[in-house]
Design a protein around this motif. Structure first.
Motif, short mmCIF file in Angstrom:
data_model
loop_
_atom_site.label_atom_id
_atom_site.label_comp_id
_atom_site.label_asym_id
_atom_site.label_seq_id
_atom_site.Cartn_x
_atom_site.Cartn_y
_atom_site.Cartn_z
N MET A 1 0.15 11.93 9.67
CA MET A 1 0.45 11.30 8.38
C MET A 1 1.95 11.28 8.13
SD MET A 1 -2.58 12.89 5.97
CE MET A 1 -2.08 12.00 4.49
N GLU A 2 2.61 12.40 8.42
CA GLU A 2 4.07 12.48 8.24
C GLU A 2 4.79 11.44 9.10
OE1 GLU A 2 5.81 14.01 6.05
OE2 GLU A 2 4.81 15.89 5.52
N ASP A 3 4.32 11.26 10.34
CA ASP A 3 4.92 10.25 11.22
C ASP A 3 4.80 8.85 10.61
OD1 ASP A 3 5.54 12.24 13.06
OD2 ASP A 3 3.84 11.79 14.38
N GLY A 4 3.65 8.57 10.02
CA GLY A 4 3.45 7.26 9.38
C GLY A 4 4.33 7.07 8.16
N ILE A 5 4.47 8.12 7.37
CA ILE A 5 5.31 8.05 6.17
C ILE A 5 6.79 7.96 6.55
CG2 ILE A 5 6.17 9.49 4.25
CD1 ILE A 5 3.63 8.08 3.49
N ALA A 6 7.16 8.60 7.65
CA ALA A 6 8.57 8.62 8.08
C ALA A 6 9.11 7.21 8.35
CB ALA A 6 8.73 9.49 9.32
N VAL A 7 8.23 6.25 8.56
CA VAL A 7 8.65 4.87 8.76
C VAL A 7 9.40 4.38 7.52
CG1 VAL A 7 7.78 2.51 9.11
CG2 VAL A 7 6.82 4.41 10.41
N GLY A 8 9.02 4.88 6.36
CA GLY A 8 9.74 4.58 5.13
C GLY A 8 9.18 3.45 4.30
N ASP A 9 8.13 2.82 4.76
CA ASP A 9 7.52 1.73 4.01
C ASP A 9 6.17 1.41 4.62
OD1 ASP A 9 7.22 -0.27 2.12
OD2 ASP A 9 8.66 -1.63 3.02
N ASP A 10 5.35 0.74 3.87
CA ASP A 10 4.07 0.26 4.37
C ASP A 10 4.34 -0.97 5.23
OD1 ASP A 10 1.47 -0.73 4.71
OD2 ASP A 10 1.44 -1.63 2.72
N LYS A 11 3.93 -0.93 6.48
CA LYS A 11 4.19 -2.04 7.40
C LYS A 11 3.13 -3.14 7.33
CE LYS A 11 7.98 -0.46 8.89
NZ LYS A 11 9.19 -1.07 8.41
N GLY A 12 2.10 -2.95 6.52
CA GLY A 12 1.07 -3.98 6.40
C GLY A 12 -0.11 -3.71 7.30
N ALA A 13 -1.15 -4.52 7.13
CA ALA A 13 -2.39 -4.29 7.86
C ALA A 13 -2.42 -4.97 9.22
CB ALA A 13 -3.57 -4.77 7.02
N THR A 14 -1.72 -6.07 9.37
CA THR A 14 -1.86 -6.86 10.60
C THR A 14 -0.65 -6.78 11.52
OG1 THR A 14 -1.06 -8.82 9.44
CG2 THR A 14 -3.44 -8.47 9.49
N CYS B 1 0.81 -1.21 0.00
CA CYS B 1 0.00 0.00 0.00
C CYS B 1 0.86 1.28 0.00
CB CYS B 1 -0.91 -0.03 1.23
SG CYS B 1 -2.31 1.08 1.10
N TRP B 2 2.15 1.14 -0.17
CA TRP B 2 3.07 2.27 -0.05
C TRP B 2 2.76 3.35 -1.08
CZ3 TRP B 2 5.49 4.64 3.42
CH2 TRP B 2 6.56 5.48 3.15
N GLU B 3 2.49 2.96 -2.32
CA GLU B 3 2.21 3.96 -3.37
C GLU B 3 0.95 4.76 -3.04
OE1 GLU B 3 2.29 2.46 -7.36
OE2 GLU B 3 4.16 1.36 -6.99
N GLN B 4 -0.08 4.09 -2.55
CA GLN B 4 -1.31 4.80 -2.19
C GLN B 4 -1.06 5.75 -1.02
OE1 GLN B 4 -1.09 1.43 -2.64
NE2 GLN B 4 -3.00 0.61 -3.45
N MET B 5 -0.24 5.32 -0.08
CA MET B 5 0.07 6.17 1.06
C MET B 5 0.79 7.44 0.60
SD MET B 5 1.21 3.06 3.60
CE MET B 5 1.47 3.93 5.14
N GLN B 6 1.75 7.28 -0.30
CA GLN B 6 2.47 8.44 -0.82
C GLN B 6 1.57 9.32 -1.67
OE1 GLN B 6 5.76 6.28 -2.65
NE2 GLN B 6 7.12 7.09 -1.08
N ALA B 7 0.63 8.71 -2.38
CA ALA B 7 -0.30 9.48 -3.21
C ALA B 7 -1.21 10.36 -2.36
CB ALA B 7 -1.14 8.54 -4.08
N LEU B 8 -1.44 10.00 -1.13
CA LEU B 8 -2.22 10.84 -0.22
C LEU B 8 -1.34 11.85 0.50
CD1 LEU B 8 -4.58 8.14 1.32
CD2 LEU B 8 -5.20 9.94 -0.31
N MET B 9 -0.09 11.51 0.70
CA MET B 9 0.80 12.39 1.45
C MET B 9 1.16 13.64 0.66
SD MET B 9 2.16 12.32 4.49
CE MET B 9 1.96 14.06 4.73
N LYS B 10 1.39 13.51 -0.64
CA LYS B 10 1.79 14.67 -1.43
C LYS B 10 0.75 15.78 -1.38
CE LYS B 10 3.11 16.60 -5.82
NZ LYS B 10 2.65 17.90 -5.38
N PRO B 11 -0.53 15.51 -1.66
CA PRO B 11 -1.50 16.61 -1.56
C PRO B 11 -1.70 17.11 -0.14
CG PRO B 11 -2.61 14.57 -2.17
CD PRO B 11 -1.14 14.30 -2.20
#
Length: 152
Positions: free
Chosen positions: A113-126, A74-84
């Motif tokens: 949101m920035e804190d979540g992105i700062a992790v550097g990758d999507d950590k998954g749902a579970t 889900c990393w691409e979707q997360m970044q797609a929301l972070m930019k705007p």
């Protein structure tokens, strides 16, 4: 024979280094341009930024959100929301009609949101400590906040 080859090799390396040093020390008329700050891109208005952010959240939802539970899906979707969201912060900072107090809740959501992105990758749902709620959940909360606090 070995001395001559070694000497030629060292001589060639010294000559190459001297040439590079001399070339990098040369001046040109472009040096003045290099010291000037780059022109800033024109910032979006708050109306444009909120519209763009809302469109990104809507697109995320219409595309099905993040259906995969596996990390990294889900990393691409997360970044797609972070930019705007970042563009919205810039627009809010530049907006003279409203103050920082008005935007404080929005800023807090963007910070999450920035804190979540700062992790550097999507950590998954579970995974324990997943960053999806920080990014995706806060993006939806920010979208709701924009609906409840229109600026245009």
């Amino acid at each position: 024979m070995g001395r001559q080859i070694w000497g030629k090799t060292v001589g060639t390396l010294v000559l190459a280094a001297a040439t590079l040093t001399a070339a990098s020390g040369c001046s040109s008329s472009n040096d003045e341009d290099a010291t000037k700050p780059a022109a800033k891109a024109e910032a979006l208005s708050v109306t444009e930024a909120t519209t763009t952010f809302q469109a990104a959240v809507t697109k995320f939802d219409e595309d099905g959100g993040c259906l995969e539970e596996a990390p990294g899906t889900c990393w691409e979707q997360m970044q797609a929301l972070m930019k705007p969201a970042r563009d919205l912060r810039k627009a809010a900072n530049a907006d003279k009609d409203t103050g920082a107090e008005f935007w404080s809740e929005a800023y807090a959501l963007i910070d999450t949101m920035e804190d979540g992105i700062a992790v550097g990758d999507d950590k998954g749902a579970t995974v324990i400590g997943t960053n999806r709620p920080d990014v995706l959940g806060s993006a939806h909360d920010l979208s709701d906040w924009i609906d409840d606090n229109p600026v245009a």
